[in-house]
Write a protein that holds these residues in place. Structure first.
Motif, PDB file in Angstrom:
ATOM      1  N   THR A  79      54.399  39.381  16.302  1.00 48.99           N
ATOM      2  CA  THR A  79      55.451  38.952  15.567  1.00 48.99           C
ATOM      3  C   THR A  79      55.602  37.545  15.025  1.00 48.99           C
ATOM      4  N   ARG A  80      55.223  36.586  16.045  1.00 50.25           N
ATOM      5  CA  ARG A  80      55.136  35.322  15.874  1.00 50.25           C
ATOM      6  C   ARG A  80      53.875  35.018  14.618  1.00 50.25           C
ATOM      7  N   LEU A  81      52.772  35.634  14.761  1.00 48.67           N
ATOM      8  CA  LEU A  81      51.814  35.471  13.779  1.00 48.67           C
ATOM      9  C   LEU A  81      52.193  35.975  12.466  1.00 48.67           C
ATOM     10  N   MET A  82      52.891  36.861  12.286  1.00 47.08           N
ATOM     11  CA  MET A  82      53.443  37.639  11.178  1.00 47.08           C
ATOM     12  C   MET A  82      54.667  36.455  10.468  1.00 47.08           C
ATOM     13  N   LYS A  83      55.404  35.829  11.245  1.00 43.47           N
ATOM     14  CA  LYS A  83      56.187  34.890  10.769  1.00 43.47           C
ATOM     15  C   LYS A  83      55.635  33.927  10.160  1.00 43.47           C
ATOM     16  N   ARG A  84      54.771  33.368  11.119  1.00 39.56           N
ATOM     17  CA  ARG A  84      54.097  31.983  10.785  1.00 39.56           C
ATOM     18  C   ARG A  84      53.416  32.169   9.452  1.00 39.56           C
ATOM     19  N   VAL A  85      52.474  33.440   9.397  1.00 35.80           N
ATOM     20  CA  VAL A  85      51.639  33.550   8.294  1.00 35.80           C
ATOM     21  C   VAL A  85      52.668  33.689   6.795  1.00 35.80           C
ATOM     22  N   LEU A  86      53.331  34.516   7.104  1.00 36.86           N
ATOM     23  CA  LEU A  86      54.562  34.710   5.829  1.00 36.86           C
ATOM     24  C   LEU A  86      55.149  33.341   5.389  1.00 36.86           C
ATOM     25  N   ARG A  87      55.495  32.429   6.500  1.00 30.87           N
ATOM     26  CA  ARG A  87      56.207  31.232   6.279  1.00 30.87           C
ATOM     27  C   ARG A  87      55.042  30.201   5.324  1.00 30.87           C
ATOM     28  N   ASP A  88      54.002  30.366   5.704  1.00 31.18           N
ATOM     29  CA  ASP A  88      52.944  29.119   5.458  1.00 31.18           C
ATOM     30  C   ASP A  88      52.199  29.765   4.128  1.00 31.18           C
ATOM     31  N   GLU A  89      51.999  31.060   3.902  1.00 29.41           N
ATOM     32  CA  GLU A  89      51.134  31.755   2.859  1.00 29.41           C
ATOM     33  C   GLU A  89      52.120  31.863   1.639  1.00 29.41           C
ATOM     34  N   LYS A  90      53.003  32.226   1.767  1.00 25.36           N
ATOM     35  CA  LYS A  90      54.135  32.832   0.669  1.00 25.36           C
ATOM     36  C   LYS A  90      53.644  33.855  -0.180  1.00 25.36           C
ATOM     37  N   PRO A  91      53.062  34.972   0.138  1.00 20.13           N
ATOM     38  CA  PRO A  91      52.484  36.001  -0.427  1.00 20.13           C
ATOM     39  C   PRO A  91      53.214  36.446  -1.530  1.00 20.13           C
ATOM     40  N   ASP A  92      52.922  36.836  -2.564  1.00 16.96           N
ATOM     41  CA  ASP A  92      53.567  37.857  -3.748  1.00 16.96           C
ATOM     42  C   ASP A  92      53.761  39.102  -3.295  1.00 16.96           C
ATOM     43  N   TYR A  93      52.961  39.703  -2.420  1.00 14.65           N
ATOM     44  CA  TYR A  93      52.643  41.077  -1.743  1.00 14.65           C
ATOM     45  C   TYR A  93      51.987  41.069  -0.769  1.00 14.65           C
TER      46      TYR A  93
END
Length: 386
Positions: A79-93
């Motif tokens: 869960t921590r990995l998901m949150k960090r990646v989503l915050r840093d990468e800001k993907p469109d999908y």
């Protein structure tokens, strides 16, 4: 017949140029190829600067040890990995490319609740996403269809769908596609994201009977997907026009097609950078069955197919061109802290960035680890891997 065919090819451009020409008939036809509007979901589009960024989480393996403390630690780390990646990468999908759960360790009374935990960071980030499902997502206490229905219920921005009845074979209902438009006003999409169910795992011979014998599920995309895929492609070409100059595609499935196995012995560390941690085989010995050849032949005929993307093999993160069909294949990155691993493999994601909506424009792709390290960066274009 020639005149009718020509009119069908020209129809999309006329309707795009003159929106007032849309009639109940054309709107009804379009609805067949954009089911998300009827579901009240917004169209997926490229950004205003013309780019589109897609982040792939694979092999999360939640719920691996529900009886012991280390299982909770693994899930918290994931869960921590998901949150960090989503915050840093800001993907469109986002794509969740299979083995969301370790299904053989789940319990009937709580297995689908793990889906709630997986989609929570995605809901918080308000990012649209799709899922494929893997061999560990099918077991006696969980099935692909149960995970899909739970995801649809818990995630407003889930674009995961079920295939029509009869498509997908035993426990393989997750075959569908998602259109991505240059802008929300376009008649036809610029990119199709295809999702295929490679099945695998186990199921009860008599569902609902806990004393029933357990039977293995074939671990390849079922042949029933082939006519459905051909039908969808024909419909797209007829209604939206030929895809050669207007539309590309990206395909996802958890287990790699059998034909990919032959690529591994010929990898070049310069052309195919990235970890090759499972160089002696692909998969765990129970997969890679050549019975997926009919699907492989149909899959590789998708027009402008830019890449095929799979997970399953936690130690691999390379891309390579399959020469016989002239298609590019890429492994994901093992994202979850559940599932097997080795020192040095790490946990992360694969990113894809489309530079613009042109169907032949280069695509940048790379592996990003949780802490931010970048590796295996390549450009997918007509010259890659030749």
């Amino acid at each position: 017949m020639v005149i009718i065919g020509a009119l069908l090819v020209l129809l999309p451009s006329f309707i795009t140029a003159f929106p007032a020409l849309q009639s109940p008939v054309t709107s009804g036809v379009q609805a067949q190829l954009d089911p998300y509007t009827a579901l009240g979901k917004p169209r997926i589009t490229f950004k205003e600067d013309g780019t589109f960024k897609l982040t792939v989480f694979s092999d999360l393996h939640f719920g691996e040890n529900p009886e012991g403390p280390w299982g909770e630690v693994q899930d918290s780390n994931s869960t921590r990995l998901m949150k960090r990646v989503l915050r840093d990468e800001k993907p469109d999908y986002v794509v969740l490319n299979g083995d969301l759960l370790t299904g053989e360790n789940t319990h009937r009374e709580n297995s689908t609740r793990l889906i709630d935990r997986i989609v929570k960071p995605l809901n918080h980030a308000k990012v649209p996403f799709s899922s494929t499902h893997g061999n560990h997502d099918n077991d006696v206490n969980i099935t692909h269809i149960e995970e899909i229905l739970r995801e649809q219920k818990r995630a407003p921005l889930s674009y995961t769908r079920l295939a029509p009845k009869g498509v997908g074979g035993l426990q393989g209902e997750g075959n569908y596609w998602v259109p991505v438009y240059r802008s929300k006003y376009d008649w036809s999409p610029s990119l199709i994201l295809w999702f295929f169910d490679s099945r695998g795992g186990r199921t009860l011979a008599s569902p609902g009977n806990s004393s029933s014998s357990v039977v293995p599920i074939p671990d390849w995309v079922d042949n029933s997907v082939v006519p459905w895929l051909k039908n969808q492609l024909t419909l797209m070409e007829t209604i939206w026009g030929p895809s050669k100059h207007i539309r590309s595609a990206l395909a996802f499935m958890h287990i790699p097609p059998y034909a990919i196995k032959a690529l591994q012995s010929g990898l070049d560390s310069k052309k195919n950078p990235g970890q090759n941690g499972e160089s002696d085989h692909l998969g765990d010995g129970s997969v890679q069955n050549p019975q997926d050849e009919p699907f492989w032949n149909a899959l590789t005929k998708i027009p402008n197919l830019r890449a095929i993307v799979s997970g399953h093999d936690h130690g691999n993160e390379w891309c390579a061109r399959e020469p016989e069909k002239d298609v590019i294949f890429c492994f994901d990155k093992h994202s979850g802290y559940g599932g097997y691993s080795k020192d040095g493999w790490g946990h992360g994601v694969r990113n894809f960035v489309f530079r613009d909506a042109n169907p032949r424009s280069p695509i940048d792709t790379w592996i990003r680890l949780e802490e931010g390290e970048i590796r295996a960066k390549v450009v997918l274009d007509d010259n890659y891997g030749r």
